[in-house]
Design a protein around this motif. Structure first.
Motif, PDB file in Angstrom:
ATOM      1  N   GLY A   1      -1.837  30.050   5.227  1.00 49.31           N
ATOM      2  CA  GLY A   1      -2.853  30.816   4.522  1.00 49.31           C
ATOM      3  C   GLY A   1      -2.714  30.687   3.011  1.00 49.31           C
ATOM      4  N   GLU A   2      -3.611  31.339   2.303  1.00 47.53           N
ATOM      5  CA  GLU A   2      -3.617  31.272   0.857  1.00 47.53           C
ATOM      6  C   GLU A   2      -2.542  32.186   0.270  1.00 47.53           C
ATOM      7  N   VAL A   3      -2.358  32.041  -0.993  1.00 46.11           N
ATOM      8  CA  VAL A   3      -1.352  32.831  -1.694  1.00 46.11           C
ATOM      9  C   VAL A   3      -1.905  34.220  -1.966  1.00 46.11           C
ATOM     10  N   VAL A   4      -1.172  35.251  -1.579  1.00 46.98           N
ATOM     11  CA  VAL A   4      -1.554  36.635  -1.813  1.00 46.98           C
ATOM     12  C   VAL A   4      -0.835  37.117  -3.063  1.00 46.98           C
ATOM     13  N   VAL A   5      -1.580  37.480  -4.077  1.00 48.71           N
ATOM     14  CA  VAL A   5      -1.015  37.906  -5.348  1.00 48.71           C
ATOM     15  C   VAL A   5      -1.094  39.427  -5.431  1.00 48.71           C
TER      16      VAL A   5
ATOM     17  N   CYS B   1       4.619  28.130  -5.418  1.00 49.27           N
ATOM     18  CA  CYS B   1       5.896  27.417  -5.442  1.00 49.27           C
ATOM     19  C   CYS B   1       7.024  28.306  -4.920  1.00 49.27           C
ATOM     20  N   ALA B   2       6.975  29.604  -5.252  1.00 49.79           N
ATOM     21  CA  ALA B   2       8.012  30.510  -4.758  1.00 49.79           C
ATOM     22  C   ALA B   2       7.918  30.672  -3.238  1.00 49.79           C
ATOM     23  N   ARG B   3       6.717  30.710  -2.692  1.00 45.28           N
ATOM     24  CA  ARG B   3       6.572  30.866  -1.244  1.00 45.28           C
ATOM     25  C   ARG B   3       7.016  29.623  -0.492  1.00 45.28           C
ATOM     26  N   GLU B   4       6.745  28.446  -1.020  1.00 50.80           N
ATOM     27  CA  GLU B   4       7.096  27.210  -0.347  1.00 50.80           C
ATOM     28  C   GLU B   4       8.516  26.749  -0.636  1.00 50.80           C
ATOM     29  N   GLY B   5       9.231  27.466  -1.499  1.00 45.85           N
ATOM     30  CA  GLY B   5      10.608  27.086  -1.812  1.00 45.85           C
ATOM     31  C   GLY B   5      10.727  25.969  -2.819  1.00 45.85           C
ATOM     32  N   PHE B   6       9.697  25.746  -3.624  1.00 47.62           N
ATOM     33  CA  PHE B   6       9.767  24.727  -4.661  1.00 47.62           C
ATOM     34  C   PHE B   6      10.371  25.321  -5.931  1.00 47.62           C
ATOM     35  N   GLU B   7      10.756  24.453  -6.825  1.00 42.95           N
ATOM     36  CA  GLU B   7      11.223  24.915  -8.129  1.00 42.95           C
ATOM     37  C   GLU B   7      10.054  25.483  -8.927  1.00 42.95           C
ATOM     38  N   SER B   8      10.357  26.355  -9.842  1.00 39.74           N
ATOM     39  CA  SER B   8       9.309  26.985 -10.649  1.00 39.74           C
ATOM     40  C   SER B   8       8.574  25.923 -11.450  1.00 39.74           C
ATOM     41  N   PRO B   9       7.260  26.009 -11.535  1.00 42.96           N
ATOM     42  CA  PRO B   9       6.505  24.989 -12.271  1.00 42.96           C
ATOM     43  C   PRO B   9       6.738  25.088 -13.773  1.00 42.96           C
TER      44      PRO B   9
ATOM     45  N   VAL C   1      -1.613  17.692 -20.556  1.00 47.39           N
ATOM     46  CA  VAL C   1      -0.447  18.450 -20.107  1.00 47.39           C
ATOM     47  C   VAL C   1      -0.278  18.236 -18.610  1.00 47.39           C
ATOM     48  N   GLY C   2       0.955  18.102 -18.180  1.00 51.15           N
ATOM     49  CA  GLY C   2       1.274  17.991 -16.761  1.00 51.15           C
ATOM     50  C   GLY C   2       2.142  19.152 -16.309  1.00 51.15           C
ATOM     51  N   VAL C   3       1.961  19.570 -15.071  1.00 48.71           N
ATOM     52  CA  VAL C   3       2.754  20.649 -14.474  1.00 48.71           C
ATOM     53  C   VAL C   3       3.729  20.006 -13.504  1.00 48.71           C
ATOM     54  N   TYR C   4       5.030  20.301 -13.699  1.00 48.28           N
ATOM     55  CA  TYR C   4       6.082  19.671 -12.911  1.00 48.28           C
ATOM     56  C   TYR C   4       6.856  20.744 -12.158  1.00 48.28           C
ATOM     57  N   SER C   5       7.266  20.379 -10.955  1.00 48.14           N
ATOM     58  CA  SER C   5       8.196  21.178 -10.166  1.00 48.14           C
ATOM     59  C   SER C   5       9.416  20.309  -9.916  1.00 48.14           C
ATOM     60  N   GLY C   6      10.394  20.476 -10.802  1.00 46.89           N
ATOM     61  CA  GLY C   6      11.529  19.572 -10.765  1.00 46.89           C
ATOM     62  C   GLY C   6      11.093  18.195 -11.254  1.00 46.89           C
TER      63      GLY C   6
ATOM     64  N   ASP D   1     -12.683  28.942  -7.542  1.00 46.49           N
ATOM     65  CA  ASP D   1     -12.838  29.755  -8.749  1.00 46.49           C
ATOM     66  C   ASP D   1     -11.556  30.570  -8.926  1.00 46.49           C
ATOM     67  N   PHE D   2     -10.601  29.999  -9.638  1.00 49.51           N
ATOM     68  CA  PHE D   2      -9.313  30.667  -9.849  1.00 49.51           C
ATOM     69  C   PHE D   2      -9.406  31.594 -11.056  1.00 49.51           C
ATOM     70  N   LYS D   3      -8.906  32.801 -10.909  1.00 56.04           N
ATOM     71  CA  LYS D   3      -8.871  33.755 -12.007  1.00 56.04           C
ATOM     72  C   LYS D   3      -7.643  33.535 -12.883  1.00 56.04           C
ATOM     73  N   GLN D   4      -6.498  33.425 -12.265  1.00 60.53           N
ATOM     74  CA  GLN D   4      -5.243  33.178 -12.988  1.00 60.53           C
ATOM     75  C   GLN D   4      -4.493  32.046 -12.280  1.00 60.53           C
ATOM     76  N   PRO D   5      -4.859  30.820 -12.567  1.00 61.91           N
ATOM     77  CA  PRO D   5      -4.271  29.688 -11.829  1.00 61.91           C
ATOM     78  C   PRO D   5      -2.775  29.517 -12.069  1.00 61.91           C
ATOM     79  N   THR D   6      -2.293  29.808 -13.279  1.00 62.14           N
ATOM     80  CA  THR D   6      -0.862  29.643 -13.539  1.00 62.14           C
ATOM     81  C   THR D   6      -0.033  30.612 -12.704  1.00 62.14           C
ATOM     82  N   ARG D   7      -0.504  31.831 -12.572  1.00 59.29           N
ATOM     83  CA  ARG D   7       0.219  32.801 -11.738  1.00 59.29           C
ATOM     84  C   ARG D   7       0.147  32.424 -10.269  1.00 59.29           C
ATOM     85  N   ASP D   8      -1.018  31.989  -9.801  1.00 63.72           N
ATOM     86  CA  ASP D   8      -1.142  31.563  -8.397  1.00 63.72           C
ATOM     87  C   ASP D   8      -0.225  30.386  -8.100  1.00 63.72           C
TER      88      ASP D   8
END
Length: 402
Positions: A398-402, A309-317, A336-341, A297-304
């Motif tokens: 662990g999970e992403v801490v926002v 991606c920032a924590r794992e060192g990926f490009e911004s989605p 719609v698709g979400v891409y990281s690079g 149950d994600f509240k703000q999935p785009t922000r999470d």
């Protein structure tokens, strides 16, 4: 034809003679057949049958009043057809006696004596259920958030799940507990409808509870039970710190069924060992299908997703339109698709661009958190085995801490 005339002495011959008593004959015979009889027995051998005293009439044995007992006696389990049918239906090992199975059906609210209720058994079974379920979920899905972990554990071994399993086993509950009740029935004192369980006291109470601080994931992990819920145990005695838990209060049918399932797990472990308990757990608990993806149950999935991606060192989605149809109609559909690079993380569809982007972000997060290795091995597989070293499994940070 003339009738036959019998003399007077024939009346004593035709009269019914008294039959010798079997006990006297056997007693005299047994004395005479003893070849190593002592002088006392040899003297008794000369006694006549008439001199042998008639044994006193056996008084009827005093039958105990079963209505005065809080639960059926252990010997009644051997005469219960319901208990034998339940033992066979669950394919339990012959090492598990019927008396122990009958004890698993006696809740502490019915019989407060710990030697006859299932208190010690269900405490052991509760720990075993929590341990086996936690290691299975953690090793199979090493990236699950703690909130989803709590929900998954409750779905497998929670009170509602175990009560449903007990109903599937065909266990029936008695209206009132007592010594005259069939040992194959679940016995517990029922709580009146509409009453809630009281919150626990003593060392189970959260620190600074009067301030009503927010219950975060960390505090739920430390202070709450295996499902992240507040404990509801009550102490008896004036000092709750040194008192004992009061488990003799009336309970609901769901709680009594849960206690029976946990007690049966503890009994299987005690009588059959670790392999039998692990097999029982896999057949009755982990064999049930659970959709992990429905627990998120994600509240703000785009922000999470951006923080992940920032924590794992990926490009911004970045969200990109893959296809669309009926943009100017009443029911448009966007994909719609979400891409990281160059890598596509997720894909989603919806009636608007925002909805499709949100669905794509949710799909990307689920794809990350629901990662599962090909070969799943849990720590309990190597427990008690010599010569085999444990190979650590992958556990995420662990999970992403926002």
């Amino acid at each position: 034809m003339k009738g036959l005339r019998l003399p007077r002495w024939s009346a004593s011959i035709l009269a019914r003679q008294p039959r010798p008593r079997c006990g006297q004959y056997q007693l005299a015979l047994s004395v005479r057949l003893q070849s190593s009889a002592t002088s006392t027995l040899q003297a008794e051998d000369t006694l006549q049958l008439d001199d042998i005293a008639t044994p006193p009439t056996a008084q009827p044995s005093k039958i105990p009043d079963l209505t005065q007992l809080p639960s059926p006696p252990p010997e009644a389990a051997l005469r219960s057809a319901k208990l034998s049918a339940l033992h066979s239906r669950l394919s339990l090992s012959p090492r598990l006696p019927l008396q122990t199975l009958a004890r698993c059906l006696v809740d502490p609210s019915a019989d407060p004596n710990p030697s006859f209720n299932n208190l010690s058994l269900y405490l052991l079974g509760e720990d075993l259920f929590s341990y086996y379920t936690c290691e299975e979920i953690t090793c199979r899905y090493p990236r699950l958030p703690m909130s989803v972990m709590f929900a998954a554990m409750y779905a497998f071994v929670g009170s509602k799940a175990l009560a449903a399993i007990v109903r599937e086993w065909g266990v029936e509950a008695a209206a009132e507990p007592g010594g005259e009740v069939d040992p194959g029935l679940l016995q517990a004192k029922r709580r009146p409808a509409g009453t809630d369980e009281e919150v626990g006291e003593g060392r189970f109470e959260r620190p600074n509870a009067e301030r009503r601080w927010r219950r975060g994931i960390s505090s739920r992990t430390v202070y709450d039970d295996a499902f992240g819920d507040e404990r509801t145990s009550q102490y008896k005695g004036e000092n709750p710190e040194i008192g004992v838990l009061d488990r003799t209060k009336p309970v609901t049918l769901e709680r009594a069924s849960t206690n029976f399932a946990r007690a049966l797990m503890g009994a299987v472990y005690l009588h059959g060992g670790r392999p039998a308990a692990k097999q029982f757990f896999k057949e009755h608990i982990m064999s049930r299908e659970l959709s992990m993806s429905s627990l998120f149950d994600f509240k703000q999935p785009t922000r999470d997703l951006s923080r992940l991606c920032a924590r794992e060192g990926f490009e911004s989605p970045v969200a990109r339109i893959i296809s669309e149809t009926g943009r100017k109609s009443r029911h448009p559909v966007f994909v719609v698709g979400v891409y990281s690079g160059p890598d596509k993380l997720g894909e989603g569809s919806g009636g608007s661009l925002d909805e499709a982007r949100t669905e794509a972000a949710v799909a990307a997060l689920k794809g990350w958190y629901l990662y599962s290795p090909l070969k799943v091995k849990v720590p309990s597989d190597n427990a008690g085995e010599r010569g085999q070293s444990w190979e650590p499994v992958y556990i995420d940070c662990g999970e992403v801490v926002v």
